[in-house]
Design a protein around this motif. Structure first.
Motif, short mmCIF file in Angstrom:
data_model
loop_
_atom_site.label_atom_id
_atom_site.label_comp_id
_atom_site.label_asym_id
_atom_site.label_seq_id
_atom_site.Cartn_x
_atom_site.Cartn_y
_atom_site.Cartn_z
N LEU A 41 0.77 -1.16 0.04
CA LEU A 41 -0.01 -0.25 -0.09
C LEU A 41 0.95 1.41 0.02
O LEU A 41 1.84 1.45 0.81
N CYS A 42 0.52 2.31 -0.96
CA CYS A 42 1.37 3.38 -1.03
C CYS A 42 0.76 4.40 -0.09
O CYS A 42 -0.35 4.33 0.31
N GLU A 43 1.28 5.45 0.16
CA GLU A 43 0.66 6.38 1.04
C GLU A 43 -0.48 6.87 0.84
O GLU A 43 -1.37 7.34 1.46
N ASP A 44 -0.90 7.05 -0.39
CA ASP A 44 -2.04 7.77 -1.10
C ASP A 44 -3.03 6.65 -1.40
O ASP A 44 -3.96 7.18 -1.97
N GLY A 45 -3.07 5.61 -0.78
CA GLY A 45 -4.06 4.70 -0.79
C GLY A 45 -3.89 3.86 -2.16
O GLY A 45 -4.94 2.71 -2.30
N VAL A 46 -3.13 3.99 -3.00
CA VAL A 46 -2.86 3.08 -4.09
C VAL A 46 -2.17 1.94 -3.91
O VAL A 46 -1.23 1.68 -2.87
N LEU A 47 -2.85 0.76 -4.22
CA LEU A 47 -2.41 -0.43 -4.10
C LEU A 47 -1.69 -1.10 -4.98
O LEU A 47 -2.03 -0.98 -6.32
N LEU A 48 -0.64 -1.61 -4.92
CA LEU A 48 0.43 -2.20 -6.00
C LEU A 48 0.38 -3.84 -5.43
O LEU A 48 0.49 -4.50 -4.36
N GLN A 49 -0.03 -4.48 -6.46
CA GLN A 49 -0.48 -5.88 -6.73
C GLN A 49 0.60 -6.64 -7.54
O GLN A 49 0.67 -6.36 -8.59
N PHE A 50 1.58 -7.45 -6.91
CA PHE A 50 2.43 -8.36 -7.44
C PHE A 50 2.00 -9.65 -7.92
O PHE A 50 1.62 -10.40 -7.02
N ALA A 51 2.07 -10.22 -9.11
CA ALA A 51 1.29 -11.33 -9.59
C ALA A 51 2.70 -12.06 -10.47
O ALA A 51 3.20 -11.20 -11.19
#
Length: 124
Positions: A41-51
């Protein structure tokens, strides 16, 4: 509500390794992971999803805006870990940072080969 960026999936050879790389370099928070995703989770609420997709990974470009203090800490980690980096996206000025756009910037690659950019000032 206006449209806001919420999440993206980053293709990885090893989702755990890639998530750990981003978490460590950018000091990101872990988020609950599910299914095929390792999440940050980035500070601004953006979710990074690794697959880990079942196809050949094509290089993508991801840019992160950070403050000067995080830039210093993250850049020190790049140097300490001997991660190749450059002042430009074509890796012509290897081992350097740039001072363009009234800030600092550096380019490097993540474990899957994606081009990562870290800047201290937005372009616009």
């Amino acid at each position: 509500m206006t449209a806001r960026f919420n999440h993206t999936i980053i293709a990885a050879k090893d989702r755990t390794e890639s998530a750990a790389f981003f978490r460590d370099i950018f000091e990101l928070d872990e988020a609950p992971s599910w299914g095929v995703f390792a999440n940050l989770l980035c500070e601004d609420g953006v979710l990074l999803q690794f697959a880990e997709p079942p196809v050949e990974i094509q290089m993508q470009h991801y840019a992160f805006l950070v403050d000067d203090e995080l830039f210093d800490r993250a850049y020190a980690r790049l140097v300490d870990r001997e991660i190749e980096h450059a002042a430009d996206p074509f890796f012509q000025r290897i081992g350097q940072i740039n001072s363009e756009h009234d800030g600092r910037g550096v380019y490097f690659r993540d474990p899957a080969g994606h081009g990562i950019e870290m800047i201290t000032r937005p372009y616009l």
